[in-house]
Write an enzyme that holds these catalytic residues in place. Structure first.
Site, short mmCIF file in Angstrom:
data_model
loop_
_atom_site.label_atom_id
_atom_site.label_comp_id
_atom_site.label_asym_id
_atom_site.label_seq_id
_atom_site.Cartn_x
_atom_site.Cartn_y
_atom_site.Cartn_z
N LYS A 11 0.83 -1.21 0.00
CA LYS A 11 0.00 0.00 0.00
C LYS A 11 0.86 1.27 0.00
O LYS A 11 2.07 1.22 0.28
CB LYS A 11 -0.93 -0.03 1.22
CG LYS A 11 -1.91 -1.22 1.19
CD LYS A 11 -2.89 -1.14 2.36
CE LYS A 11 -3.87 -2.30 2.33
NZ LYS A 11 -4.90 -2.18 3.40
N TYR A 51 -12.41 -1.82 -3.81
CA TYR A 51 -12.94 -1.97 -2.46
C TYR A 51 -14.47 -1.85 -2.42
O TYR A 51 -15.04 -1.54 -1.35
CB TYR A 51 -12.31 -0.94 -1.52
CG TYR A 51 -10.90 -1.33 -1.08
CD1 TYR A 51 -10.69 -2.40 -0.20
CD2 TYR A 51 -9.79 -0.65 -1.55
CE1 TYR A 51 -9.41 -2.76 0.20
CE2 TYR A 51 -8.49 -1.02 -1.16
CZ TYR A 51 -8.33 -2.08 -0.27
OH TYR A 51 -7.06 -2.44 0.13
N HIS A 117 -2.09 -5.50 1.56
CA HIS A 117 -3.39 -6.16 1.40
C HIS A 117 -3.17 -7.64 1.15
O HIS A 117 -2.18 -8.01 0.51
CB HIS A 117 -4.14 -5.56 0.20
CG HIS A 117 -5.35 -6.34 -0.21
ND1 HIS A 117 -6.56 -6.22 0.42
CD2 HIS A 117 -5.51 -7.30 -1.17
CE1 HIS A 117 -7.43 -7.05 -0.14
NE2 HIS A 117 -6.82 -7.72 -1.11
N GLU A 128 -9.74 -10.51 -7.49
CA GLU A 128 -8.76 -9.44 -7.33
C GLU A 128 -7.58 -9.61 -8.29
O GLU A 128 -7.04 -8.64 -8.81
CB GLU A 128 -8.28 -9.40 -5.88
CG GLU A 128 -9.38 -8.96 -4.92
CD GLU A 128 -9.02 -9.10 -3.44
OE1 GLU A 128 -9.87 -8.80 -2.60
OE2 GLU A 128 -7.87 -9.50 -3.13
P1 GDP Z 1 -7.93 -6.70 6.00
O1 GDP Z 1 -8.61 -7.84 5.30
O2 GDP Z 1 -7.07 -7.12 7.16
O3 GDP Z 1 -7.18 -5.81 5.04
O4 GDP Z 1 -9.07 -5.81 6.68
P2 GDP Z 1 -10.58 -5.42 6.21
O5 GDP Z 1 -11.01 -6.25 5.04
O6 GDP Z 1 -11.41 -5.41 7.44
O7 GDP Z 1 -10.43 -3.90 5.74
C1 GDP Z 1 -9.86 -3.57 4.51
C2 GDP Z 1 -8.91 -2.40 4.69
O8 GDP Z 1 -9.68 -1.27 5.11
C3 GDP Z 1 -7.87 -2.57 5.79
O9 GDP Z 1 -6.73 -3.28 5.39
C4 GDP Z 1 -7.54 -1.12 6.13
O10 GDP Z 1 -6.63 -0.54 5.18
C5 GDP Z 1 -8.90 -0.45 5.97
N1 GDP Z 1 -9.58 -0.34 7.26
C6 GDP Z 1 -10.12 -1.32 8.03
N2 GDP Z 1 -10.66 -0.83 9.16
C7 GDP Z 1 -10.43 0.51 9.12
C8 GDP Z 1 -10.73 1.59 10.01
O11 GDP Z 1 -11.32 1.41 11.07
N3 GDP Z 1 -10.33 2.84 9.60
C9 GDP Z 1 -9.68 3.06 8.40
N4 GDP Z 1 -9.33 4.31 8.06
N5 GDP Z 1 -9.39 2.07 7.55
C10 GDP Z 1 -9.74 0.81 7.91
#
Ligand code: GDP
Length: 139
Positions: A11, A51, A117, A128
């Protein structure tokens, strides 16, 4: 049976930290082979499309803004049980909860700016991978 491919992005926060090499080394040392790779800058529209599953989440705007704020590296990685093993290697979404030895523990800044990611299912790994790469770009 678990698939052997996953999709990763390094990222913008990690690219800015000059951590591309260090992160790729952790991926290689973790047993992942690079099948396809691109260094590129996602437009806001492209980040929103990638996303789209998170559209309803409160952080969607912040996330797509961040992911289009600078260049990224996208790659397809290969290993047995790729999705699950790669999620282990990257660590928890929130770096404060990431285990020692994980990529996010070493390189992530915050829950949003978390360096890498990794696909969360075989189905999403395929979707993806197709988002970034044609068949001719995979080796
Ligand atoms: P991952 O699968 O571990 O990447 O997590 P998720 O699928 O839950 O979320 C996707 C991405 O969204 C994460 O990797 C973070 O970059 C972002 N993200 C998740 N939770 C938050 C949050 O509470 N605040 C912000 N700003 N970004 C978040």
């Amino acid at each position: 049976m678990a698939g052997n491919l996953t999709l990763t992005m390094i990222k913008p926060d990690a690219v800015k930290k000059n951590a591309i090499g260090g992160i790729l080394k952790m991926m290689n040392d973790g047993g992942f082979k690079i099948v396809a790779m691109k260094y590129m800058h996602l437009s806001k529209t492209k980040a929103e499309a990638f996303y789209a599953v998170h559209k309803e989440r409160p952080f969607y705007g912040e996330l797509t803004e961040f992911m289009s704020s600078g260049p990224i590296v996208a790659a397809i990685l290969e290993k047995d049980n790729a999705v699950e093993d790669f999620r282990k290697l990257i660590g928890a979404t929130n770096p404060a909860e990431a285990e020692d030895g994980t990529i996010r523990k070493v390189y992530a800044t915050s829950i949003g700016e978390n360096a890498v990611h990794g696909s969360d299912s075989d189905e999403n790994a395929q979707i993806e991978g197709d988002f970034f790469f044609s068949q001719q770009e995979r080796f």
